[in-house]
Design a protein around this motif. Structure first.
Motif, PDB file in Angstrom:
ATOM      1  N   ILE A   1       0.088   8.527  -7.860  1.00  0.00           N
ATOM      2  CA  ILE A   1       0.799   7.241  -7.858  1.00  0.00           C
ATOM      3  C   ILE A   1       2.162   7.439  -8.527  1.00  0.00           C
ATOM      4  O   ILE A   1       2.288   8.255  -9.445  1.00  0.00           O
ATOM      5  CB  ILE A   1      -0.006   6.109  -8.556  1.00  0.00           C
ATOM      6  CG1 ILE A   1       0.516   4.738  -8.133  1.00  0.00           C
ATOM      7  CG2 ILE A   1       0.013   6.227 -10.073  1.00  0.00           C
ATOM      8  CD1 ILE A   1       0.175   4.311  -6.750  1.00  0.00           C
TER       9      ILE A   1
ATOM     10  N   VAL B   1      10.095  -7.593  -6.822  1.00  0.00           N
ATOM     11  CA  VAL B   1      10.312  -8.456  -7.992  1.00  0.00           C
ATOM     12  C   VAL B   1      11.160  -9.684  -7.646  1.00  0.00           C
ATOM     13  O   VAL B   1      11.958  -9.668  -6.709  1.00  0.00           O
ATOM     14  CB  VAL B   1      10.956  -7.689  -9.178  1.00  0.00           C
ATOM     15  CG1 VAL B   1      10.038  -6.577  -9.656  1.00  0.00           C
ATOM     16  CG2 VAL B   1      12.326  -7.158  -8.827  1.00  0.00           C
ATOM     17  N   HIS B   2      10.944 -10.716  -8.423  1.00  0.00           N
ATOM     18  CA  HIS B   2      11.676 -11.978  -8.244  1.00  0.00           C
ATOM     19  C   HIS B   2      12.509 -12.233  -9.496  1.00  0.00           C
ATOM     20  O   HIS B   2      12.220 -11.690 -10.571  1.00  0.00           O
ATOM     21  CB  HIS B   2      10.707 -13.136  -8.034  1.00  0.00           C
ATOM     22  CG  HIS B   2       9.709 -13.241  -9.137  1.00  0.00           C
ATOM     23  ND1 HIS B   2       8.510 -12.557  -9.124  1.00  0.00           N
ATOM     24  CD2 HIS B   2       9.748 -13.894 -10.325  1.00  0.00           C
ATOM     25  CE1 HIS B   2       7.847 -12.797 -10.237  1.00  0.00           C
ATOM     26  NE2 HIS B   2       8.574 -13.607 -11.002  1.00  0.00           N
TER      27      HIS B   2
END
Ligand SMILES: Cc1cc2nc3c(=O)[nH]c(=O)nc-3n(C[C@H](O)[C@H](O)[C@H](O)COP(=O)(O)OP(=O)(O)OC[C@H]3O[C@@H](n4cnc5c(N)ncnc54)[C@H](O)[C@@H]3O)c2cc1C
Length: 433
Positions: free
Chosen positions: A20, A99-100
């Motif tokens: 990952i 993301v925001h």
């Protein structure tokens, strides 16, 4: 920059067969961890190309931090299109969590500004965009690293005249007042965020400080700032020196701090000019602020529910006081429509982010009750901030997760790409019904 890309390979006889990617480790849970496997440090993929002076397009490495990009881009009047609450995240991490920022109601999330990206997968290397292999592109947007390692991306930056923000701040006496104010006038502002006092009760339940604004044009700056339209932000030197043995953040300190913060905020102040860093990244002002929570640390919890389910936000805020577990930091925002990513968190509606000191008795059942409320109205929690969701709720929260799993089977047939989060929640594995 001398980094070669080779496809990620799988040989089941190898002990470390799972892989990952990890950026700057700013996700709060186990998304960038891989027990028994390999965690790929992406810092070698750090580079910033030339910014196109007309379109704002720039090619950056997947391991480049948003802080590094803005240090370069601000100098020529360009800024990050979507900023989370810290600038110490990588481009790869921002894509993987889609993301925001405080502008989702206007602009959407990070991947809406990604023109293309290069992804290293077990099946090969792909350069993808919303037009070229859109399935893989959108599965990667919010896909929590489970489709491959982003090594390069082309971002569309936004034009700014200054590194200052022009803001309006108002105090709202309760939760209904702040939600009405946001519904009525958020569309007039590019950025909007409310800090909510979750320790207040009765008629002051959810009293809030609402701050909205936009990038200040040169004309809005007073003479005092006329020589520094663009002030490249320096890194903070303030730091919490060591882990406190006990949390400095408990129910009583939270209550006292919240009362102080609310009173200190102006009842209404329009047109204040503030530095961009204190508007977007207040927590970056204290390095290792997380140590204030002591050895046990803290738990972040963020959910989103549709615009018609403001009652769930009210119930959430109302639950904490009586349970003796006020959130130490609660932030309310409004999302606009989500993008096509099957595992992308934002959907149109209300999102509430909550911090709690870990280890408080009653916290796990409180969060379980919140999960039930959220999933009951078709809402979901944010996986980049999760370490505790019950796996059986995941598919109800993210009903399109099968689309991500199908794409992953194409680019990673042996399921090399796994994280502690994906295994905990059974992403890519059949959940017994
Ligand atoms: C103070 C603070 C405020 C925050 N505020 C917000 C906010 O307002 N809005 C918001 O949306 N989030 C917010 N976050 C969460 C943060 O933006 C996300 O967790 C982001 O993904 C972290 O990026 P990172 O580079 O640290 O990635 P990591 O935490 O290292 O990894 C996060 C995920 O991205 C994957 N990943 C990382 N790099 C790559 C790559 N190169 N290729 C493929 N996958 C990769 C990892 O596998 C993992 O699944 C905040 C976090 C903090 C600490």
């Amino acid at each position: 920059m001398g980094v070669t890309h080779t496809p990620l390979t799988s040989q089941s006889s190898e002990p470390h067969r799972w892989v990952i990617a990890r950026g700057l480790g700013r996700s709060y849970g186990d998304a960038a961890q891989c027990s028994g496997g390999v965690v790929v440090d992406t810092s070698a993929y750090s580079s910033i190309g030339l910014i196109d002076p007309v379109t704002g397009l720039v090619e950056v490495g997947g391991g480049t931090s948003l802080a590094a990009i803005m240090r370069v881009s601000l100098a020529s009047g360009w800024f990050i299109p979507v900023s989370p609450g810290t600038r110490h995240v990588t481009v790869g991490g921002a894509i993987a969590a889609d993301v925001h920022g405080k502008n989702h109601h206007r602009d959407g999330s990070f991947c809406s500004f990604v023109a293309s990206l290069t992804l290293v997968t077990p099946a090969g290397i792909f350069t993808i965009s919303p037009d070229e292999d859109a399935e893989l592109f959108w599965a990667t947007a919010g896909g929590m690293g489970l489709t491959g390692v982003v090594v390069k991306a082309t971002l569309r930056l936004i034009r700014v005249e200054t590194s200052w923000m022009e803001t309006d701040t108002e105090r709202c006496d309760d939760l209904d007042a702040v939600m009405s104010a946001m519904e009525e006038a958020d569309h007039n502002y590019r950025y909007s965020v409310a800090w909510v006092d979750c320790s207040s009760r009765g008629k002051h339940l959810g009293r809030s400080v609402l701050t909205r604004g936009d990038h200040a044009p040169i004309g809005a700056l007073g003479l005092a700032n006329a020589t520094s339209f663009i002030d490249i932000p320096a890194e903070s030197r303030v730091r919490v020196p060591f882990t406190l043995p006990l949390s400095a953040v408990g129910p009583h300190t939270v209550q006292a701090f919240n009362a102080l913060w609310f009173r200190k905020s102006p009842k209404r102040k329009c047109g204040a000019i503030v530095p961009l860093t204190s508007f977007f990244y207040p927590l970056d002002g204290i390095n290792e602020w997380n140590l204030l929570y002591g050895r046990r640390g803290f738990v972040q919890y963020q959910f989103v529910v549709g615009p018609q389910h403001a009652d769930v936000v009210r119930a959430a805020v109302g639950m904490m006081g009586p349970a003796g577990i006020p959130s130490s930091l609660a932030v309310l925002k409004r999302f606009g429509p989500g993008d096509p990513g099957p595992l992308s968190f934002p959907i149109e509606g209300w999102t509430l982010a909550l911090d709690f000191p870990a280890g408080l008795p009653g916290l796990p059942p409180l969060l379980d009750r919140l999960d039930e409320l959220v999933v009951g109205v078709g809402g979901r929690i944010y996986l980049a901030k999760d370490a505790r969701l019950r796996p059986e709720l995941l598919r109800a929260m993210y009903p399109r997760i099968g689309e991500l799993e199908a794409v992953r089977d194409r680019v990673d047939p042996d399921h090399v790409l796994q994280s502690d989060l994906s295994r905990r929640l059974g992403i890519g594995q059949k959940v017994p019904s």
